[in-house]
Design a protein around this motif. Structure first.
Motif: not given
Length: 241
Positions: A27-30, A35-43, A101-106, A113-117
């Motif tokens: 999560y920290t790597l991601f 972008p730093a201004e992105t607000i991330v909430h984890m479930f 366990d994030y099985p794929y590359l970060i 996320y870039r494509l969505l944003s």
């Protein structure tokens, strides 16, 4: 520009020791890569685990992740059912789900996320490259490749024939479609993409994903394969929802 809300959703079932520390690490790597201004909430949604989850694990996540929600399902209903429970509670503009366990590359999650944003798609799908299958146990490899062939034969309208990668993202339109899925386990991913492909107003994009170094994939039991073949038939003969 107003900050963008992103929800990360991670299902867990009988996780291995140290899973929470690993999740914080990835999560920290991601977070550092977007972008730093992105607000991330984890479930994090527990799909009826019998072992592997300690109160210390949840406390670690609460203290390490600025926005965190834990959903504790007492019954094992399958990954699809667990994810729907969590996605219903999301409030962010965008949702990305993947295993804890994030099985794929970060980098793969960052590109999604870039494509969505930038509003390039309503649904973004991870597609596994040919090297990915070399890392799978034999039974799971045969099933995964066979499913791709079956998708070509029976679902020509599918915009993405590799439906089963565990990394997908969507906006609110995609969320609406995702919550219409019903299959509890493995093929909920395929059901989601079949439903999305039937919608002319849903834009679907895909990215290649690669398994990260050190990831170990689980095997598939014969009973699971039989169950999912029945689920495949139910998708094939279902109408629009």
């Amino acid at each position: 520009m107003a900050p963008i809300d992103l929800n990360l959703v991670h299902p867990i079932y009988n996780p291995h020791p140290g899973w929470a520390e690993e999740l914080v690490h990835y999560y920290t790597l991601f977070k550092e890569a977007i972008p730093a201004e992105t607000i991330v909430h984890m479930f994090v949604v527990n799909d009826g685990s019998k072992t592997g989850i300690r109160s210390e694990d949840i406390d670690l996540l609460k203290t390490s992740v600025s926005g965190f929600t834990y959903i504790d399902s007492p019954v094992n209903q399958g990954k699809g059912g667990a994810l729907r429970d969590a996605v219903r509670l999301t409030t962010g503009k965008y949702v990305i789900y993947t295993d804890a366990d994030y099985p794929y590359l970060i980098e793969n999650a960052v590109e999604m996320y870039r494509l969505l944003s930038v509003n390039a798609a309503d649904v973004v799908v991870g597609v596994r490259d040919e090297h990915y299958y070399d890392q799978l146990p034999l039974g799971r490899k045969i099933f995964s490749l066979s499913l791709k062939v079956m998708n070509y034969l029976f679902f020509p309208q599918l915009k993405v024939k590799d439906t089963q990668s565990g990394l997908k993202g969507f906006n609110q339109k995609g969320k609406e479609v995702f919550l219409k899925t019903r299959i509890p386990a493995f093929l909920f991913d395929m059901e989601f993409l079949v439903l999305a492909s039937r919608r002319t107003d849903i834009r679907i994009q895909w990215i290649y994903v690669k398994a990260r170094e050190g990831i170990v994939f689980s095997t598939m039991r014969a009973q699971t394969i039989l169950t999912e073949l029945a689920n495949f038939a139910s998708i094939l003969f279902s109408g629009n929802r």
